[in-house]
Design an enzyme around this catalytic site. Structure first.
Site, PDB file in Angstrom:
ATOM      1  N   SER A 118      40.571  43.607  46.990  1.00  0.00           N
ATOM      2  CA  SER A 118      40.477  42.138  47.002  1.00  0.00           C
ATOM      3  C   SER A 118      41.052  41.639  48.319  1.00  0.00           C
ATOM      4  CB  SER A 118      41.303  41.566  45.840  1.00  0.00           C
ATOM      5  OG  SER A 118      41.537  40.186  46.022  1.00  0.00           O
TER       6      SER A 118
ATOM      7  N   TYR B 152      49.443  41.079  41.192  1.00  0.00           N
ATOM      8  CA  TYR B 152      48.019  41.397  41.408  1.00  0.00           C
ATOM      9  C   TYR B 152      47.794  41.826  42.861  1.00  0.00           C
ATOM     10  CZ  TYR B 152      42.948  40.755  41.771  1.00  0.00           C
ATOM     11  OH  TYR B 152      41.593  40.945  41.994  1.00  0.00           O
TER      12      TYR B 152
END
Ligand code: NDP
Length: 252
Positions: free
Chosen positions: A146, A159
């Site tokens: 990501s 995350y």
């Protein structure tokens, strides 16, 4: 274009979002696909769609945090489709929240899936990738990271930490496996409209995402799927090791 004819692809997180779109994309390019996730019904619907379009697909309902179950899935893929030569290691979850709220259960879920689950899949399928690359000259391990791996998003620390792990791991695995003809890549998308956002419970993050959706034309899962198909279709000598794909209007 059937650029992946004869290849055997494994896609994790295939019951929705990026994984689902990528399974259809790779099947459309001619690969046989094994689709892995926990929701068996969603996988069955996906397989039916792919086969209706002339493709070959195998659904395996599995929780990738269970190492034994993933190993069994790898054996099933080899037995029913042949040894995998393309792994899209994609299952993941995003649960932002201020660290001071001590949502330790959510921290653990992200670490268990985004890191341990990812590693379980690598452990189970790397022998097949190496064997396939030895036999045919190329195989692909593509991990979904990501932009959170590099950029700073308040309240997304856990995350982002898991995705930094995925990106850095991928760079290391590339130099380890490249000499064996296994290409390794990390895909780092900006915001993609999927079920990922539906799991978020933190109100601040929900509001931030809603505002972003108003002002930005988010990526679609198909945008990422086409990128995966492109990576895997490059000549064997070319390893596009990292791709950052952003909504055009998203700054960071
Ligand atoms: P989705 O929530 O739509 O997909 C997540 C997938 O992971 C589902 O198929 C889910 O299926 C599967 N999954 C969840 N837990 C498990 C488990 N324990 N075992 C096996 N499969 C599991 O989100 P996305 O498609 O967006 O996410 C795919 C990847 O993309 C993730 O790694 C995410 O971090 C990354 N990403 C997403 C971005 C976005 O904006 N959407 C941006 C950047 C990266 P099931 O519940 O059936 O098991």
């Amino acid at each position: 274009m059937r650029t992946l004819e004869g290849r055997v692809a494994v896609i994790t997180g295939a019951s929705s979002g990026i994984g689902e779109a990528t399974a259809e994309q790779l099947a459309g390019q001619g690969a046989k696909v094994a689709v892995l996730a926990r929701r068996a019904e969603r996988l069955a619907e996906l397989v039916a769609r792919i086969e209706k379009n002339g493709g070959r697909a195998l659904a395996i309902a599995v929780d990738v945090t269970d190492a034994d179950a993933v190993r069994a899935a790898a054996e099933q893929v080899a037995a029913e489709l042949g040894e995998a030569d393309l792994l899209f290691n994609n299952a993941g979850v995003m649960l932002p929240a201020p660290v001071e709220e001590q949502r330790t259960e959510q921290w653990q879920r992200q670490i268990d899936l985004n890191i341990t689950g990812l590693m379980n899949v690598i452990a189970a399928f790397t022998p097949q990738l190496v064997a396939s690359a030895g036999a045919r000259g190329v195989a692909d391990l593509i991990n979904t990271s990501s932009i959170a791996a590099r950029n700073i998003f308040p309240n997304f620390a856990v995350y982002s930490g898991t995705k930094a792990y995925v990106t850095h791991l991928s760079r290391h695995l590339r130099v380890e496996l490249g000499p064996k003809n296994v290409r390794v890549a990390a895909i780092e998308p900006g915001i993609v409209g999927t079920e990922l956002q539906d799991h978020v419970t933190d109100q601040g993050a929900i509001d931030w995402l809603a505002g972003s959706k108003e002002s930005i034309d988010w990526l679609t899962p198909q945008d990422v799927a086409e990128t995966v198909g492109f990576l895997a279709s490059l000549p064997a000598r070319a390893n596009l090791q990292q791709v950052t794909i952003m909504p055009t209007a998203q700054a960071s």
